[in-house]
Motif scaffolding. Structure first.
Motif, short mmCIF file in Angstrom:
data_model
loop_
_atom_site.label_atom_id
_atom_site.label_comp_id
_atom_site.label_asym_id
_atom_site.label_seq_id
_atom_site.Cartn_x
_atom_site.Cartn_y
_atom_site.Cartn_z
N PRO A 144 19.78 -1.88 -4.02
CA PRO A 144 18.47 -1.30 -4.29
C PRO A 144 17.64 -1.28 -3.01
N PRO A 145 16.93 -0.19 -2.75
CA PRO A 145 16.13 -0.16 -1.53
C PRO A 145 15.06 -1.24 -1.56
N ARG A 146 14.92 -1.91 -0.45
CA ARG A 146 13.91 -2.98 -0.40
C ARG A 146 12.61 -2.43 0.15
N LEU A 147 11.59 -2.74 -0.53
CA LEU A 147 10.30 -2.13 -0.21
C LEU A 147 9.26 -3.20 0.09
N THR A 148 8.52 -3.00 1.16
CA THR A 148 7.43 -3.91 1.49
C THR A 148 6.13 -3.13 1.54
N ALA B 184 4.87 3.03 16.10
CA ALA B 184 4.52 4.12 15.18
C ALA B 184 3.67 3.58 14.03
N ILE B 185 4.06 2.44 13.47
CA ILE B 185 3.29 1.84 12.38
C ILE B 185 1.88 1.52 12.85
N SER B 186 1.77 1.01 14.07
CA SER B 186 0.46 0.67 14.62
C SER B 186 -0.44 1.91 14.66
N GLU B 187 0.11 3.03 15.09
CA GLU B 187 -0.67 4.27 15.16
C GLU B 187 -1.12 4.73 13.77
N ASP C 119 -10.74 4.57 6.29
CA ASP C 119 -11.29 3.29 5.88
C ASP C 119 -10.23 2.33 5.34
N LYS C 120 -9.53 2.75 4.30
CA LYS C 120 -8.47 1.89 3.78
C LYS C 120 -7.31 2.72 3.22
N GLY C 121 -6.18 2.06 3.10
CA GLY C 121 -4.99 2.74 2.60
C GLY C 121 -3.86 1.74 2.50
N GLU C 122 -2.65 2.26 2.61
CA GLU C 122 -1.50 1.39 2.41
C GLU C 122 -0.32 1.88 3.24
N ILE C 123 0.44 0.92 3.71
CA ILE C 123 1.68 1.27 4.42
C ILE C 123 2.83 0.66 3.64
N THR C 124 3.84 1.46 3.34
CA THR C 124 5.03 0.90 2.71
C THR C 124 6.21 1.06 3.66
N VAL D 1 5.86 4.82 5.10
CA VAL D 1 4.92 5.78 4.52
C VAL D 1 3.50 5.23 4.66
N ALA D 2 2.64 6.01 5.25
CA ALA D 2 1.22 5.64 5.38
C ALA D 2 0.43 6.55 4.44
#
Ligand code: ADP
Ligand code: MG
Lengths: 220, 133
Positions: free
Chosen positions: A89-93, A130-133, A143-148, A162-163
């Motif tokens: 199963p794909p592992r997701l953070t 890339a994640i930092s950008e 303002d706010k969001g989520e990175i997976t 995914v941002a």
């Protein structure tokens, strides 16, 4: 689908009594811990090794035993390969991006995942950058969001980031991705740079609704 | 990840005629801004000719961080101080290039030692004279 267990019994039964065939099979199953009806790659050899031990006891003739083993091997190969390869199963953070300090966390976690996957040092740094950008853009513009961060375990191993945010969105995507774009807030190179660093880059944005950027980096 | 308190500052060390900053952690935007301010005030206060920013312990260098470093070099130059960035990880350098970024205007050295040599070799411009060039 046909019952592999039953088919093995039939083959064994051609060389020994039905009762012996059943006990050879059930012992082989418990010793190898393999369910013939749910074969995964590598299982067939473990089960066959146990079956051979049983056959050595009850099929004394070498040629007959060899025939018996070959029949079972063919059966397991055919039945084993009709199953799709097992997919982990794909592992997701999930990393919530609520403020400036989450940028460091998000890229650190991304790097850790890449390290676990066996990415080279250079690739770990590229993904982390890339994640930092992407995380910084969330903080700066939405303002706010989520990175997976998801591990890709398919035929191409890699990582997907995914941002996502529900900020103002990007009105002119081709403009911010073009070389002539001059940012007032930054260097104007975050998104372009991210695209250059990653293997796949997909930007979806609806003004007033938000932005979703999906990027992937593969191991090979 | 190492937790860094909200009040932590990256230390700036004065050594003879130089300021030395060694970044040994993942840089948050707050730390970057604080460092920029601190360097500016220190250059103003003490008499130095060179600034060395050692980045050997940095985790990544994205566009924000590289811009800030470039700005620090620019500010220092306007105040008559030459800046050398030392210890940039080759993999980070590669990433910068791939992104299309560079640290225009600041010299680079392999490590702290060569950074000091570099600054000692070329005489720095006199403070305040022709610095804006
Ligand atoms: N998540 C986002 N929400 C809204 N606008 C964004 C977002 N990300 C980027 N943008 C817009 O795209 C532009 C380009 O982003 P980027 O390439 O990271 O450069 P910079 O952040 O330095 O301006 C930004 O200036 C901003 O206008
Ligand atoms: Mg940006």
């Amino acid at each position: 689908m046909s019952d592999t267990r039953q088919q093995i019994l039939e083959i064994l039964g051609g060389h020994m009594s039905a009762i012996l065939a059943r006990s050879v099979l059930s012992l082989s199953i418990s010793w190898s811990k393999v369910d013939p009806n749910r074969l995964r790659p590598g299982d067939d050899n473990r089960l066959l090794a146990e079956l051979e031990k049983g056959c050595r006891l009850y099929v004394r003739d070498d040629t007959l035993r060899q025939t018996c083993m070959e029949q079972m091997q063919t059966l397991l190969t055919i039945n084993g390969h009709t199953l799709p390869p097992p997919e982990e199963p794909p592992r997701l953070t999930r990393v919530p991006v609520l403020g400036e300090s989450d940028i460091v966390d998000a890229r650190g976690i991304g790097r850790l995942v890449c390290n676990k996957l066996g990415f080279s040092g250079a690739m770990q740094i590229k993904v982390a950058t890339a994640i930092s950008e992407l995380a910084r853009n969330i903080v700066q513009y939405a303002d706010k969001g989520e990175i997976t961060i998801t591990t890709l375990n398919g035929n191409r191993r890699g990582i997907e980031v995914v941002a996502r945010d529900e900020g103002p969105g990007i009105a002119d995507i081709s403009l911010v991705m073009s070389d002539r774009y001059n940012s007032r807030t930054g260097m104007g190179i975050g998104l372009k740079g991210t695209r250059n660093l990653m293997d796949e880059f997909d930007l979806k944005s609806t003004p007033g609704k938000g932005t979703e950027i999906r990027v992937r980096k593969y191991m090979d | 990840m190492t937790e860094i308190s909200d009040t932590f500052r990256i230390p700036i060390i004065k050594l003879h005629d130089k300021l030395i900053v060694s970044i040994q952690m993942a840089l948050s935007d707050r730390l970057v801004m604080q460092l920029k301010d601190d360097i500016t005030t220190r250059i103003e206060r003490v008499n130095i000719t060179g600034l060395i920013i050692d980045v050997s312990g940095i985790d990544v260098m994205d566009s924000y961080i590289s811009r800030a470093l470039r700005d620090m070099g620019l500010i220092a130059r306007l105040m008559g101080v030459r800046t050398v960035i030392s210890g940039l990880d080759p993999m980070i350098a590669m990433t910068l290039v791939e992104m299309g970024l560079d640290l225009k205007g600041v010299s680079a050295a392999l490590n702290l030692e060569t950074a000091i040599e570099l600054l000692d070799r070329k005489p720095a411009k006199t403070r305040g004279k022709g610095a804006a060039a």
